[in-house]
Design a protein around this motif. Structure first.
Motif, short mmCIF file in Angstrom:
data_model
loop_
_atom_site.label_atom_id
_atom_site.label_comp_id
_atom_site.label_asym_id
_atom_site.label_seq_id
_atom_site.Cartn_x
_atom_site.Cartn_y
_atom_site.Cartn_z
N HIS A 243 0.83 -1.20 0.00
CA HIS A 243 0.00 0.00 0.00
C HIS A 243 0.87 1.25 0.00
O HIS A 243 1.88 1.31 0.69
CB HIS A 243 -0.85 0.05 1.27
N GLY A 316 -6.39 6.46 4.82
CA GLY A 316 -6.93 5.44 3.92
C GLY A 316 -8.44 5.50 3.84
O GLY A 316 -9.03 5.09 2.86
N LYS A 318 -11.99 7.74 6.01
CA LYS A 318 -12.30 8.87 6.90
C LYS A 318 -12.31 8.46 8.38
O LYS A 318 -12.94 7.48 8.76
CB LYS A 318 -13.66 9.44 6.51
N GLY A 340 -4.39 10.42 1.58
CA GLY A 340 -3.54 10.32 0.40
C GLY A 340 -4.15 9.44 -0.66
O GLY A 340 -5.24 8.90 -0.49
N MET A 341 -3.42 9.32 -1.75
CA MET A 341 -3.86 8.46 -2.84
C MET A 341 -2.63 7.99 -3.61
O MET A 341 -1.64 8.72 -3.72
CB MET A 341 -4.83 9.21 -3.76
N THR A 420 -9.86 13.36 -8.33
CA THR A 420 -9.67 12.35 -7.28
C THR A 420 -10.93 11.53 -7.02
O THR A 420 -10.84 10.42 -6.50
CB THR A 420 -9.28 13.02 -5.95
C1 OOB Z 1 -4.64 5.71 0.21
O1 OOB Z 1 -4.47 5.51 -1.11
P1 OOB Z 1 -5.45 4.71 -2.09
O2 OOB Z 1 -4.93 4.94 -3.46
O3 OOB Z 1 -5.61 3.32 -1.61
O4 OOB Z 1 -6.89 5.39 -1.94
C2 OOB Z 1 -7.10 6.75 -2.17
C3 OOB Z 1 -8.49 7.15 -1.73
C4 OOB Z 1 -8.73 8.63 -1.70
O5 OOB Z 1 -9.03 9.13 -2.96
C5 OOB Z 1 -9.87 8.71 -0.71
O6 OOB Z 1 -11.07 8.37 -1.35
C6 OOB Z 1 -9.56 7.65 0.29
O7 OOB Z 1 -8.73 6.72 -0.37
N1 OOB Z 1 -8.84 8.16 1.45
C7 OOB Z 1 -9.41 8.83 2.48
C8 OOB Z 1 -8.36 9.11 3.40
N2 OOB Z 1 -7.20 8.61 2.90
C9 OOB Z 1 -7.53 8.04 1.72
N3 OOB Z 1 -10.68 9.22 2.69
C10 OOB Z 1 -10.93 9.90 3.84
N4 OOB Z 1 -9.99 10.20 4.77
C11 OOB Z 1 -8.70 9.84 4.60
N5 OOB Z 1 -7.76 10.13 5.53
O8 OOB Z 1 -5.63 5.33 0.81
C12 OOB Z 1 -3.53 6.42 0.91
C13 OOB Z 1 -2.35 6.70 0.24
C14 OOB Z 1 -1.33 7.37 0.88
C15 OOB Z 1 -1.49 7.73 2.21
C16 OOB Z 1 -2.65 7.45 2.88
C17 OOB Z 1 -3.69 6.79 2.22
#
Ligand code: OOB
Length: 550
Positions: A243, A316, A318, A340-341, A420
């Motif tokens: 991840h 990852g 909310k 992040g994403m 996004t």
């Molecule tokens: C992380 O990366 P991904 O690519 O698995 O998913 C991205 C998506 C975002 O577009 C959003 O929808 C959601 O996951 N997300 C969140 C969030 N962090 C990610 N939604 C709400 N609150 C949050 N704190 O999930 C990722 C990549 C790098 C660092 C942290 C998470």
């Protein structure tokens, strides 16, 4: 026939236009560092410091560098060529880090699959990346990847090389790889693609995200500064190492960049992680909200000393303010929210931020050059503080997916902003509050599930006339998946449909949590409505009927 031939393979390209490349270099974001170069430098500077701890394996920087070299040279000796793409599906073991650095040293391109992925996902990724090699754990979390490797090889003639971490049986084991490190190529071009990361994916199967040495290491270096990572940090990888979050925000790469220690936890639960925190004096860890809550609940009565833990990052999905408060109270350490994403943009609350910011927002972007737009449905900026669609571009956000013109047309604007799919509110100071998603995916405890992908699996069942998969708010998972199904012929049971989806060779987290049979869809709709509207209607109607909170 030669689909894996270098000439037939689609080139991997960095996706920023020349003017922005020049700007990011001039600003000092892109510094010409490379992933193999960073490990070499640390191995030279602090050869005897511990770098990686995974299970019983403990590797110093010098040992990690040498082992990675043997792996890289061994792969070249077996016929892989620099530029070849290698699907990596490894659990949280020291081999994960040694293998990816082995690939970097050999100029090979890792493509990161999650341990939860099965035949359908891995074969998709193999095809999309035009990979000719697959490296997997022998077994992890009760699953035997050698069986999967056999199925993949039988179905994919282009898959020429299979390597296994652990007992390889008929396959070559990673530990047995060896070769002359003099055959390793020079360090790669810092602006070349270092690896392909997988997107969460809201439509269909995962898309491939080409990240370069320069852009990724900028995000890592800047994350280290924001998260106060230094040589005395002990960073735990508790989520799957593939991840983006535990890899680079600041992740194990941040720890290695700082010359610090990485501890890989074989599982994310308190039972496995807590004793390891106490034993290795872990200082920082990143978790998804449900796990953070589980840890916070277990910590006060745990027999293990968790006092070394200084920062708990949560991201990852909310983290609502009440949950954030429980995390802080339960663990007694500093909370950092991370939004992040894998496509790029990462937001952090800062370690010195006021409590209402830390508990109530998902942070602000890493870089002063992260451009953030919050737009209404017509593409116009919303009034300050209003909710809108988040678009972004910047020095570590890609401008296109690899090999995916259809997805690129949907996901990027003409001037290179990434849509996004998230709906956010922007507060003074640039802090973002995530308010949900516009897209049709389910964020199940941080695992992203495409509604369309699961609908396609359900529709493949002869007794399914139509299916719509939606997200339902869930007190533990954040969101769970619910499939509304119109049956035909001999009606299947919910359990049968779940088993059917599982049997299609997909990750277990994608199996619908709930199946609701309905006689028809969209009774209120006049004419044709979009799948998106249909899903929203079904979801709202269901929540109204069950009286569940939205
Ligand atoms: C992380 O990366 P991904 O690519 O698995 O998913 C991205 C998506 C975002 O577009 C959003 O929808 C959601 O996951 N997300 C969140 C969030 N962090 C990610 N939604 C709400 N609150 C949050 N704190 O999930 C990722 C990549 C790098 C660092 C942290 C998470």
């Amino acid at each position: 026939m030669h689909s894996n031939d270098a000439h037939a393979r689609l080139p991997l390209a960095q996706t920023w236009p020349a003017a922005r490349v020049a700007r990011y270099r001039a600003a000092g974001y892109w510094r010409g560092e490379t992933l193999p170069g960073l490990l070499r430098a640390r191995a030279e500077a602090h050869p005897d410091d511990l770098a990686v701890i995974g299970g019983e394996v403990r590797l110093t920087y010098a040992q990690l560098w040498q082992y990675a070299g043997r792996i890289g040279a061994g792969l070249l000796a077996r016929g892989l060529r620099p530029g070849d793409r290698v699907v990596v599906q490894l659990g949280n073991t020291a081999d994960f880090i040694a293998v990816v650095f082995g690939l970097f040293r050999a100029g090979l391109i890792p493509v990161y699959a999650l341990p939860a992925h099965r035949f359908t996902e891995v074969s998709h990724v193999l095809d999309k990346a035009q990979a000719n090699a697959y490296i997997a754990s022998a077994q992890y979390e009760g699953f035997d990847y050698r069986t999967l490797a056999r199925e993949l090889q039988a179905a994919r003639p282009a898959l020429q090389h299979v390597l296994i971490s652990g007992d390889g049986e008929e396959f070559t084991s990673v530990a047995s790889l060896d070769g002359d490190t003099a055959t390793l190529p020079p360090d790669p071009d810092p602006q070349s693609v270092a690896f392909l990361q997988l997107s969460g994916g809201s439509t269909g199967l995962s898309k491939l995200i080409p990240r370069t040495h320069d852009d990724y290491l900028y995000s890592v270096r800047a994350s280290n500064e924001i998260c106060a990572i230094n040589r005395s940090t002990v960073y735990m990888v508790a989520l799957p190492a593939a991840h983006n979050f535990p890899m680079s925000s600041p992740g194990f790469l941040g720890a290695l960049y700082a010359g610090a220690r990485v501890v890989l936890s074989a599982g994310p639960g308190p039972d496995v992680a807590f004793p390891l925190i106490a034993r290795e004096q872990v200082t920082c860890v990143g978790l998804v909200p449900p796990l953070a809550l589980l840890w916070a609940q277990a910590a006060p009565t745990s027999a293990h000393d968790l006092s070394s833990l200084k920062v708990m990052q949560v991201g990852g999905a909310k983290l609502v303010p009440e949950a954030a408060r429980r995390v802080v109270d339960g663990l007694g350490c500093q909370l950092q929210q991370v939004f992040g994403m894998a496509e790029g943009l990462v937001n952090y609350t800062r370690l010195h931020d006021a409590e209402d910011i830390v508990l109530g927002t998902q942070g602000r972007p890493i870089s002063p050059d992260d451009e953030v737009l919050v737009l209404d449905d017509h593409g116009h900026p919303v009034a300050p503080g209003e909710v809108g669609h988040l678009l972004t571009r910047g020095p570590y956000t890609i401008g296109a997916y690899h090999n995916d013109p259809g997805a690129n047309a949907r996901s990027f604007t003409e001037d290179g902003f990434y849509r996004t799919g998230d709906r956010v509110q922007q507060l003074p100071g640039g802090y973002l509050v995530v308010q949900g998603r516009a897209g049709d995916h389910i964020n199940r405890a941080g695992e992203k599930i495409s509604a369309e992908e699961i609908e396609d699996h359900l529709l493949a069942h002869s007794a399914v006339f139509d299916a719509a998969v939606v997200s339902i708010p869930d007190p533990y998972l954040g969101e769970r998946s619910c499939a509304f199904v119109i049956a035909q012929g001999e009606a299947p049971t919910a359990a049968q449909l779940k088993a059917w989806v599982r049997g299609r060779g997909v990750a277990a987290f994608k199996v619908p949590d709930q199946v609701v049979f309905v006689p028809a869809f969209g009774t209120t709709a006049v004419g044709k409505i979009s799948r998106r509207e249909l899903r929203a209607q079904l979801r709202d109607h269901h929540l109204q009927q069950t009286g569940e909170p939205r």
